[in-house]
Design a protein around this motif. Structure first.
Motif, PDB file in Angstrom:
ATOM      1  N   THR A   4       0.986  -1.119   0.037  1.00  0.00           N
ATOM      2  CA  THR A   4       0.142  -0.011   0.058  1.00  0.00           C
ATOM      3  C   THR A   4       0.711   1.240   0.096  1.00  0.00           C
ATOM      4  N   LEU A   5       0.346   2.105  -0.531  1.00  0.00           N
ATOM      5  CA  LEU A   5       1.322   3.390  -0.468  1.00  0.00           C
ATOM      6  C   LEU A   5       1.147   4.034   0.737  1.00  0.00           C
ATOM      7  N   ARG A   6       2.078   4.573   1.378  1.00  0.00           N
ATOM      8  CA  ARG A   6       2.060   5.361   2.512  1.00  0.00           C
ATOM      9  C   ARG A   6       2.390   6.693   2.385  1.00  0.00           C
ATOM     10  N   PRO A   7       1.680   7.693   3.337  1.00  0.00           N
ATOM     11  CA  PRO A   7       2.183   8.992   3.055  1.00  0.00           C
ATOM     12  C   PRO A   7       3.558   9.240   3.801  1.00  0.00           C
ATOM     13  N   ASP A   8       3.979  10.233   3.283  1.00  0.00           N
ATOM     14  CA  ASP A   8       5.376  11.103   3.796  1.00  0.00           C
ATOM     15  C   ASP A   8       4.943  11.010   5.304  1.00  0.00           C
ATOM     16  N   PRO A   9       5.972  10.445   6.131  1.00  0.00           N
ATOM     17  CA  PRO A   9       5.800  10.491   7.780  1.00  0.00           C
ATOM     18  C   PRO A   9       5.876  12.276   8.286  1.00  0.00           C
ATOM     19  N   THR A  10       6.234  13.013   7.312  1.00  0.00           N
ATOM     20  CA  THR A  10       6.430  14.473   7.813  1.00  0.00           C
ATOM     21  C   THR A  10       4.896  15.199   7.615  1.00  0.00           C
ATOM     22  N   PHE A  11       3.995  14.331   6.737  1.00  0.00           N
ATOM     23  CA  PHE A  11       2.562  14.952   6.681  1.00  0.00           C
ATOM     24  C   PHE A  11       1.863  14.505   8.164  1.00  0.00           C
ATOM     25  N   HIS A  12       1.275  15.306   8.664  1.00  0.00           N
ATOM     26  CA  HIS A  12       0.527  15.213  10.060  1.00  0.00           C
ATOM     27  C   HIS A  12      -0.790  15.539   9.833  1.00  0.00           C
ATOM     28  N   PRO A  13      -1.842  14.701  10.222  1.00  0.00           N
ATOM     29  CA  PRO A  13      -3.077  14.681   9.983  1.00  0.00           C
ATOM     30  C   PRO A  13      -3.518  16.119  10.755  1.00  0.00           C
ATOM     31  N   SER A  14      -3.111  16.138  12.037  1.00  0.00           N
ATOM     32  CA  SER A  14      -3.742  17.378  12.711  1.00  0.00           C
ATOM     33  C   SER A  14      -2.620  18.109  13.415  1.00  0.00           C
ATOM     34  N   PRO A  15      -2.752  19.399  13.725  1.00  0.00           N
ATOM     35  CA  PRO A  15      -1.573  20.178  14.222  1.00  0.00           C
ATOM     36  C   PRO A  15      -0.985  19.701  15.300  1.00  0.00           C
ATOM     37  N   LYS A  16      -1.633  18.851  16.310  1.00  0.00           N
ATOM     38  CA  LYS A  16      -1.185  18.510  17.551  1.00  0.00           C
ATOM     39  C   LYS A  16      -0.342  17.451  17.218  1.00  0.00           C
ATOM     40  N   MET A  17      -0.712  16.541  16.383  1.00  0.00           N
ATOM     41  CA  MET A  17       0.194  15.527  15.791  1.00  0.00           C
ATOM     42  C   MET A  17       1.679  15.972  15.208  1.00  0.00           C
ATOM     43  N   ALA A  18       1.586  17.256  14.730  1.00  0.00           N
ATOM     44  CA  ALA A  18       2.914  17.734  14.203  1.00  0.00           C
ATOM     45  C   ALA A  18       3.649  18.159  15.332  1.00  0.00           C
ATOM     46  N   MET A  19       2.980  18.765  16.352  1.00  0.00           N
ATOM     47  CA  MET A  19       3.894  19.259  17.496  1.00  0.00           C
ATOM     48  C   MET A  19       4.707  18.298  17.892  1.00  0.00           C
ATOM     49  N   GLU A  20       4.055  17.172  17.751  1.00  0.00           N
ATOM     50  CA  GLU A  20       4.752  15.792  18.709  1.00  0.00           C
ATOM     51  C   GLU A  20       5.755  15.202  17.989  1.00  0.00           C
TER      52      GLU A  20
END
Length: 468
Positions: A4-20
């Motif tokens: 399966t195609l996996r998104p880039d790990p630096t793509f974060h669905p939500s702001p909180k996940m990006a902060m972590e």
């Protein structure tokens, strides 16, 4: 076995996940040659405090041309690629799309396989952009769900005034210029910044000036006659249609940076206005949508600072004061702190915007400034003032540079603005402190403008999902 195609790990669905996410180790900084005697460049800076080369330039990639005046560059793809409407899970945050605002060229840098060694892989000439869009002077790059959006400040003709500026779209893989974004432009005639709320399906754009009003410096007569931009425009994003204009009042000159709330459930954002011609103050505005209609209100003001005429450049001597000249604002990913760069007075402000209608000053540092010339904590000089701001995803570090635009630098800081990048640390409960250990000197041959952090930052990504 089916892969399966996996998104880039630096793509974060939500702001909180990006902060972590993991902290940045490097950043990319746009350098420009103020006198156009040498090519502009892209610098790679070590921002990892555990590294032996912390706060130094790891590499500088010079461009093949002179006179580009690099400006607000961005990624080919970011968290917006996770949009359920037009998602591209196979994309990578790999390419930097860098506009030359004066030359109207665009450059594409590949940051893989070694992010510290970006390579120039494509140059898009001004003629192609003009032929396909009728636009010139590319300014700001944002990655969207279906492509790369680029705002422009000029239309056709030698001075860029034949037709209004707008936004064009580039393919996020081939980097081909596809054409104009607007289907129905409405009354919009000037441009500057733009951003959106993807799930809510709207875009906001702002206004600065037409090329004759900025390329050779600030035109004082036009400013005092209130001929610079002073409006916000709202658009239906999917239909690419103008839906509403809010005029802030002609005295509120130069409506620049737009920062919508990162949480897509929040239908508000902020705007920085450079100067009020009635009193020289700068301002922050909050815009919001209610019952389908957009509104805007001035929610914070910053007063000019009196100064003796002999401390002022010719442009300001008659006023006896330094206007704050708010040139950039940036919003932390948790939507709590808004950072405001006062390039004229040499101040970086932090506002608590937990209540977006009532910003509260929570922190401030002084460095540079037209009259004050505040030094860095190391005792080193700092030309210009805080200008372009970039916030780390975790909200703990605020990076900034000091050059606005070469001809404006010369008007307000006639002694020169040697390129520098500094950083503030953010206290656990707010507050700002200049970091003694971080000061990157790019040398007197370069001005320093936009900063982009490895893995994304607070002014690149737009999120499709709210945080819990």
């Amino acid at each position: 076995m089916i892969e399966t195609l996996r998104p880039d790990p630096t793509f974060h669905p939500s702001p909180k996940m990006a902060m972590e996410a993991e902290a940045e180790h490097i950043c990319y900084t746009a350098l420009l040659s103020p006198d156009r005697s040498r090519p502009d460049a892209l610098a790679v800076v070590d921002v990892d405090p555990a590294s032996p080369t912390y706060s130094t330039v790891l590499r500088r990639v010079d461009l093949p041309n002179r006179g580009d005046e690099l400006h607000h560059f961005g990624w080919n793809a970011c968290s917006s690629a996770l949009s359920p409407l037009t998602g591209h899970a196979f994309l990578q945050r790999r390419y930097l799309i860098v506009p030359g605002m004066r030359s109207s060229r665009m450059y594409v840098f590949d940051t893989q396989p070694d992010p510290t060694t970006p390579k120039l892989v494509k140059t898009i000439e001004a003629e192609e952009i003009l032929r396909k869009t009728g636009y010139s002077r590319p300014h700001t790059v944002h990655c969207g769900p279906e492509g790369i959006y680029v705002s422009t400040l000029g239309g056709a003709g030698p001075d860029g005034t034949q037709g209004p500026p707008g936004i064009f779209i580039m393919d996020c893989q081939s980097f081909e210029v596809l054409g104009r974004w607007e289907i129905d432009r409405g009354p919009q005639k000037r441009h500057y910044d733009f951003w959106w709320n993807l799930p809510r399906d709207y875009m906001v754009s702002s206004e600065w000036a037409l090329p004759p009003q900025f390329e050779n410096g600030l035109v004082a007569e036009d400013l005092l006659a209130n001929k610079y931009g002073h409006a916000l425009h709202f658009w239906n994003l999917r239909e690419r249609r103008h839906v509403q204009t809010i005029d802030l009042g002609a005295n509120h000159q130069m409506a620049l940076e737009i920062r919508p709330a990162h949480d897509p459930t929040r239908e508000y954002g902020f705007l920085g206005v450079v100067v009020d011609t009635t009193n020289l103050e700068a301002s922050v505005w909050t815009w919001w949508r209610e019952n389908g209609k957009f509104h805007a209100r001035k929610t914070a003001t910053i007063a000019p600072e009196p100064a003796p005429a002999d401390q002022l450049p010719p442009l300001l001597k008659g006023f006896g004061a330094v206007p704050p000249l708010v040139s950039d604002i940036d919003l932390s990913l948790d939507d709590k702190y808004l950072y405001v760069a006062c390039w004229g007075t040499g101040e970086l402000r932090q506002y608590d915007v937990s209540n977006p209608m009532l910003p509260v000053l929570a922190g401030s540092v002084r460095i540079g400034g037209v009259a004050r010339h505040e030094k860095h904590p190391t005792g080193r000089d700092f030309g210009g003032g805080p200008q372009m701001i970039e916030i780390s995803r975790d909200g703990q570090r605020v990076y900034f540079t000091n050059s606005l635009y070469s001809t404006w630098d010369a008007q307000f800081y006639p002694d020169g603005v040697p390129g520098v990048q500094a950083m503030c640390k953010v206290g656990a409960g707010g507050g700002l402190t200049l970091d003694r250990e971080f000061l990157v000197d790019f040398g007197p041959e370069y001005g320093a403008h936009q900063v982009r952090l490895q893995g994304g930052d607070c002014s690149t990504d737009s999120f499709c999902y709210p945080s819990a």
